[in-house]
Each structure stands twice: as structure tokens, then as C-alpha cells.
Design a protein around this motif. Structure first.
Motif, PDB file in Angstrom:
ATOM      1  N   LYS A  28       2.119   3.665 -11.578  1.00  0.00           N
ATOM      2  CA  LYS A  28       2.759   4.853 -11.000  1.00  0.00           C
ATOM      3  C   LYS A  28       2.773   4.757  -9.471  1.00  0.00           C
ATOM      4  O   LYS A  28       3.772   5.046  -8.817  1.00  0.00           O
ATOM      5  CB  LYS A  28       2.025   6.111 -11.450  1.00  0.00           C
ATOM      6  CG  LYS A  28       2.641   7.385 -10.948  1.00  0.00           C
ATOM      7  CD  LYS A  28       1.902   8.598 -11.501  1.00  0.00           C
ATOM      8  CE  LYS A  28       2.470   9.841 -10.907  1.00  0.00           C
ATOM      9  NZ  LYS A  28       1.719  10.332  -9.799  1.00  0.00           N
ATOM     10  N   ASP A  29       1.639   4.320  -8.890  1.00  0.00           N
ATOM     11  CA  ASP A  29       1.564   4.150  -7.438  1.00  0.00           C
ATOM     12  C   ASP A  29       2.573   3.120  -6.957  1.00  0.00           C
ATOM     13  O   ASP A  29       3.177   3.276  -5.895  1.00  0.00           O
ATOM     14  CB  ASP A  29       0.155   3.707  -7.017  1.00  0.00           C
ATOM     15  CG  ASP A  29      -0.881   4.809  -7.212  1.00  0.00           C
ATOM     16  OD1 ASP A  29      -0.477   5.981  -7.357  1.00  0.00           O
ATOM     17  OD2 ASP A  29      -2.089   4.483  -7.215  1.00  0.00           O
ATOM     18  N   VAL A  30       2.756   2.066  -7.725  1.00  0.00           N
ATOM     19  CA  VAL A  30       3.712   1.022  -7.358  1.00  0.00           C
ATOM     20  C   VAL A  30       5.125   1.582  -7.331  1.00  0.00           C
ATOM     21  O   VAL A  30       5.910   1.273  -6.439  1.00  0.00           O
ATOM     22  CB  VAL A  30       3.620  -0.180  -8.337  1.00  0.00           C
ATOM     23  CG1 VAL A  30       4.803  -1.108  -8.175  1.00  0.00           C
ATOM     24  CG2 VAL A  30       2.320  -0.922  -8.112  1.00  0.00           C
ATOM     25  N   GLU A  31       5.424   2.452  -8.277  1.00  0.00           N
ATOM     26  CA  GLU A  31       6.751   3.062  -8.285  1.00  0.00           C
ATOM     27  C   GLU A  31       6.974   3.879  -7.023  1.00  0.00           C
ATOM     28  O   GLU A  31       8.070   3.931  -6.481  1.00  0.00           O
ATOM     29  CB  GLU A  31       6.921   3.924  -9.538  1.00  0.00           C
ATOM     30  CG  GLU A  31       7.013   3.104 -10.816  1.00  0.00           C
ATOM     31  CD  GLU A  31       6.906   3.956 -12.075  1.00  0.00           C
ATOM     32  OE1 GLU A  31       6.801   5.192 -11.967  1.00  0.00           O
ATOM     33  OE2 GLU A  31       6.919   3.364 -13.164  1.00  0.00           O
ATOM     34  N   ASP A  32       5.913   4.527  -6.519  1.00  0.00           N
ATOM     35  CA  ASP A  32       6.024   5.277  -5.266  1.00  0.00           C
ATOM     36  C   ASP A  32       6.266   4.343  -4.085  1.00  0.00           C
ATOM     37  O   ASP A  32       6.923   4.710  -3.120  1.00  0.00           O
ATOM     38  CB  ASP A  32       4.743   6.096  -5.008  1.00  0.00           C
ATOM     39  CG  ASP A  32       4.551   7.200  -6.044  1.00  0.00           C
ATOM     40  OD1 ASP A  32       5.544   7.581  -6.690  1.00  0.00           O
ATOM     41  OD2 ASP A  32       3.402   7.672  -6.193  1.00  0.00           O
ATOM     42  N   LEU A  33       5.689   3.146  -4.178  1.00  0.00           N
ATOM     43  CA  LEU A  33       5.845   2.185  -3.077  1.00  0.00           C
ATOM     44  C   LEU A  33       7.152   1.411  -3.141  1.00  0.00           C
ATOM     45  O   LEU A  33       7.495   0.696  -2.212  1.00  0.00           O
ATOM     46  CB  LEU A  33       4.687   1.172  -3.098  1.00  0.00           C
ATOM     47  CG  LEU A  33       3.307   1.711  -2.751  1.00  0.00           C
ATOM     48  CD1 LEU A  33       2.271   0.621  -2.972  1.00  0.00           C
ATOM     49  CD2 LEU A  33       3.256   2.206  -1.322  1.00  0.00           C
ATOM     50  N   ALA A  34       7.855   1.538  -4.242  1.00  0.00           N
ATOM     51  CA  ALA A  34       9.044   0.724  -4.463  1.00  0.00           C
ATOM     52  C   ALA A  34      10.187   1.138  -3.539  1.00  0.00           C
ATOM     53  O   ALA A  34      11.250   1.524  -3.978  1.00  0.00           O
ATOM     54  CB  ALA A  34       9.473   0.797  -5.919  1.00  0.00           C
ATOM     55  N   LYS A  35       9.932   1.061  -2.255  1.00  0.00           N
ATOM     56  CA  LYS A  35      10.962   1.357  -1.254  1.00  0.00           C
ATOM     57  C   LYS A  35      11.466   0.031  -0.713  1.00  0.00           C
ATOM     58  O   LYS A  35      10.743  -0.953  -0.705  1.00  0.00           O
ATOM     59  CB  LYS A  35      10.362   2.184  -0.119  1.00  0.00           C
ATOM     60  CG  LYS A  35       9.812   3.510  -0.573  1.00  0.00           C
ATOM     61  CD  LYS A  35       9.101   4.194   0.560  1.00  0.00           C
ATOM     62  CE  LYS A  35       8.456   5.470   0.046  1.00  0.00           C
ATOM     63  NZ  LYS A  35       7.365   5.927   0.862  1.00  0.00           N
ATOM     64  N   THR A  36      12.650   0.049  -0.216  1.00  0.00           N
ATOM     65  CA  THR A  36      13.153  -1.180   0.384  1.00  0.00           C
ATOM     66  C   THR A  36      12.732  -1.209   1.844  1.00  0.00           C
ATOM     67  O   THR A  36      12.476  -0.184   2.466  1.00  0.00           O
ATOM     68  CB  THR A  36      14.690  -1.262   0.298  1.00  0.00           C
ATOM     69  OG1 THR A  36      15.232  -0.142   0.991  1.00  0.00           O
ATOM     70  CG2 THR A  36      15.158  -1.288  -1.132  1.00  0.00           C
ATOM     71  N   PHE A  37      12.649  -2.371   2.378  1.00  0.00           N
ATOM     72  CA  PHE A  37      12.298  -2.587   3.776  1.00  0.00           C
ATOM     73  C   PHE A  37      13.469  -3.314   4.422  1.00  0.00           C
ATOM     74  O   PHE A  37      13.497  -4.554   4.456  1.00  0.00           O
ATOM     75  CB  PHE A  37      10.998  -3.392   3.869  1.00  0.00           C
ATOM     76  CG  PHE A  37       9.828  -2.692   3.223  1.00  0.00           C
ATOM     77  CD1 PHE A  37       9.127  -1.728   3.916  1.00  0.00           C
ATOM     78  CD2 PHE A  37       9.462  -2.972   1.920  1.00  0.00           C
ATOM     79  CE1 PHE A  37       8.064  -1.067   3.339  1.00  0.00           C
ATOM     80  CE2 PHE A  37       8.397  -2.319   1.326  1.00  0.00           C
ATOM     81  CZ  PHE A  37       7.699  -1.354   2.041  1.00  0.00           C
ATOM     82  N   PRO A  38      14.459  -2.564   4.920  1.00  0.00           N
ATOM     83  CA  PRO A  38      15.699  -3.168   5.396  1.00  0.00           C
ATOM     84  C   PRO A  38      15.534  -4.127   6.566  1.00  0.00           C
ATOM     85  O   PRO A  38      16.356  -5.018   6.726  1.00  0.00           O
ATOM     86  CB  PRO A  38      16.560  -1.963   5.808  1.00  0.00           C
ATOM     87  CG  PRO A  38      15.608  -0.844   6.008  1.00  0.00           C
ATOM     88  CD  PRO A  38      14.433  -1.120   5.124  1.00  0.00           C
ATOM     89  N   PRO A  46       8.799  -7.285  -0.527  1.00  0.00           N
ATOM     90  CA  PRO A  46       7.774  -7.250  -1.582  1.00  0.00           C
ATOM     91  C   PRO A  46       8.417  -7.385  -2.966  1.00  0.00           C
ATOM     92  O   PRO A  46       9.424  -6.751  -3.250  1.00  0.00           O
ATOM     93  CB  PRO A  46       7.151  -5.858  -1.418  1.00  0.00           C
ATOM     94  CG  PRO A  46       7.435  -5.475  -0.004  1.00  0.00           C
ATOM     95  CD  PRO A  46       8.765  -6.093   0.322  1.00  0.00           C
ATOM     96  N   VAL A  47       7.832  -8.219  -3.763  1.00  0.00           N
ATOM     97  CA  VAL A  47       8.318  -8.435  -5.127  1.00  0.00           C
ATOM     98  C   VAL A  47       7.552  -7.479  -6.041  1.00  0.00           C
ATOM     99  O   VAL A  47       6.324  -7.427  -5.979  1.00  0.00           O
ATOM    100  CB  VAL A  47       8.081  -9.891  -5.564  1.00  0.00           C
ATOM    101  CG1 VAL A  47       8.495 -10.098  -7.001  1.00  0.00           C
ATOM    102  CG2 VAL A  47       8.818 -10.838  -4.627  1.00  0.00           C
ATOM    103  N   PRO A  48       8.267  -6.702  -6.850  1.00  0.00           N
ATOM    104  CA  PRO A  48       7.557  -5.777  -7.753  1.00  0.00           C
ATOM    105  C   PRO A  48       6.520  -6.521  -8.590  1.00  0.00           C
ATOM    106  O   PRO A  48       6.762  -7.644  -9.029  1.00  0.00           O
ATOM    107  CB  PRO A  48       8.671  -5.204  -8.625  1.00  0.00           C
ATOM    108  CG  PRO A  48       9.898  -5.355  -7.798  1.00  0.00           C
ATOM    109  CD  PRO A  48       9.713  -6.624  -7.003  1.00  0.00           C
ATOM    110  N   PRO A  49       5.372  -5.886  -8.756  1.00  0.00           N
ATOM    111  CA  PRO A  49       4.276  -6.581  -9.440  1.00  0.00           C
ATOM    112  C   PRO A  49       4.433  -6.580 -10.953  1.00  0.00           C
ATOM    113  O   PRO A  49       5.237  -5.851 -11.519  1.00  0.00           O
ATOM    114  CB  PRO A  49       3.063  -5.735  -9.053  1.00  0.00           C
ATOM    115  CG  PRO A  49       3.633  -4.351  -8.961  1.00  0.00           C
ATOM    116  CD  PRO A  49       5.006  -4.538  -8.347  1.00  0.00           C
ATOM    117  N   CYS A  50       3.623  -7.374 -11.547  1.00  0.00           N
ATOM    118  CA  CYS A  50       3.475  -7.331 -12.998  1.00  0.00           C
ATOM    119  C   CYS A  50       2.554  -6.149 -13.246  1.00  0.00           C
ATOM    120  O   CYS A  50       1.371  -6.183 -12.891  1.00  0.00           O
ATOM    121  CB  CYS A  50       2.856  -8.631 -13.490  1.00  0.00           C
ATOM    122  SG  CYS A  50       2.520  -8.598 -15.255  1.00  0.00           S
ATOM    123  N   GLY A  51       3.099  -5.066 -13.752  1.00  0.00           N
ATOM    124  CA  GLY A  51       2.371  -3.810 -13.889  1.00  0.00           C
ATOM    125  C   GLY A  51       1.109  -3.902 -14.712  1.00  0.00           C
ATOM    126  O   GLY A  51       0.204  -3.086 -14.567  1.00  0.00           O
TER     127      GLY A  51
END
Length: 144
Positions: A28-38, A46-51
Motif C-alpha cells: 500500500k505504501d508503495v502505491e502511495d510512492l508510485a509517482k513519476t519523477f519527470p 524507480p522500478v516498481p517493486p515485487c510487492g
């Protein structure tokens, strides 16, 4: 919780991996961090993690934190560059003013010297005129 111990090669020590499929708070925290860094290059995003792997989630969070820090540092550098440009512009203007002040001081010195010379010449001519007037009076008085 699933735990696994493996030996990658005979000469290496064992590696223990533990993960749980039930823990969703990190995901859930990772989903909050899933912002792009233009401002990051694509290869540095950042590559989304293996949850299901806590270590993967932690690495992802750390990567996102570093990306945010990078963005902040880049923003601060931009502000400092703007400030630097402004200060350099002010410095150039101050140097122009200093050159103008030096020119005016030199002109003032020259004009002061010229004024002193003119006052001296004026006083000499005034004395000369006074002497001529006196000598003319005395000649005029003696001829009468």
C-alpha cells in the motif's frame, strides 16, 4: 511467512530470504510512492517493486526517497544559479558605476585644478588692473 535458505554457489555462504504474502501495508505504501519523477532520466526512474518481497519494497522506497531528494537538490541548484546570475548582473552594474565614479573623480580633480589656476590668474589680473588704475591716476594727477 515463507522462509527459504539457499546457497548461491558452493564457495558462498547461505542466503536466507523471508517474505509473506499476507502483509499488504508495504505494498500500500508503495502505491502511495508510485509517482513519476519527470526530471529523472528514464533509466533512473524507480522500478516498481515485487510487492511480495519486503526487501524489494524497501529498496523501492529508498529509491523514491533519493529521487525526491535529487529533485529537491536540483531545484535548489536552479534557485542558486538564478541568484548567481542576478549577483553577476549586479556586479557588472557595480563595476560600471565604479568606472563612472572614477571618471567623475578624475574630471573633478582636473576641474578643481583648472579652477585654482583661473582664480590665480584672475587675482593676478585684478592686482595688475589695480596697479594700472593707480598709475593712471598718478599720471593723470601729475599732468594736471
Amino acid at each position: 511467512m515463507i522462509t527459504s535458505t539457499r546457497r548461491v554457489s558452493p564457495d558462498k555462504s547461505e542466503v536466507r530470504i523471508a517474505f509473506s504474502l499476507d502483509e499488504t501495508s508495504d505494498v500500500k505504501d508503495v502505491e502511495d510512492l508510485a509517482k513519476t519523477f519527470p526530471d529523472l532520466e528514464q533509466r533512473l526512474q524507480p522500478v516498481p517493486p515485487c510487492g511480495s518481497l519486503r526487501e524489494s519494497v524497501q529498496v523501492y522506497k529508498e529509491h523514491c526517497r533519493m529521487a525526491r531528494e535529487f529533485h529537491q537538490v536540483k531545484h535548489e541548484m536552479s534557485l542558486l544559479e538564478d541568484r548567481k546570475r542576478k549577483l553577476l548582473s549586479e556586479l557588472v552594474e557595480d563595476e560600471k558605476v565604479a568606472v563612472e565614479i572614477a571618471r567623475l573623480e578624475e574630471e573633478f580633480r582636473r576641474l578643481t585644478e583648472e579652477n585654482r589656476n583661473l582664480v590665480t590668474v584672475h587675482n593676478e589680473r585684478a592686482q595688475q588692473l589695480e596697479r594700472l588704475c593707480l598709475s593712471d591716476r598718478t599720471r593723470h594727477d601729475s599732468s594736471s
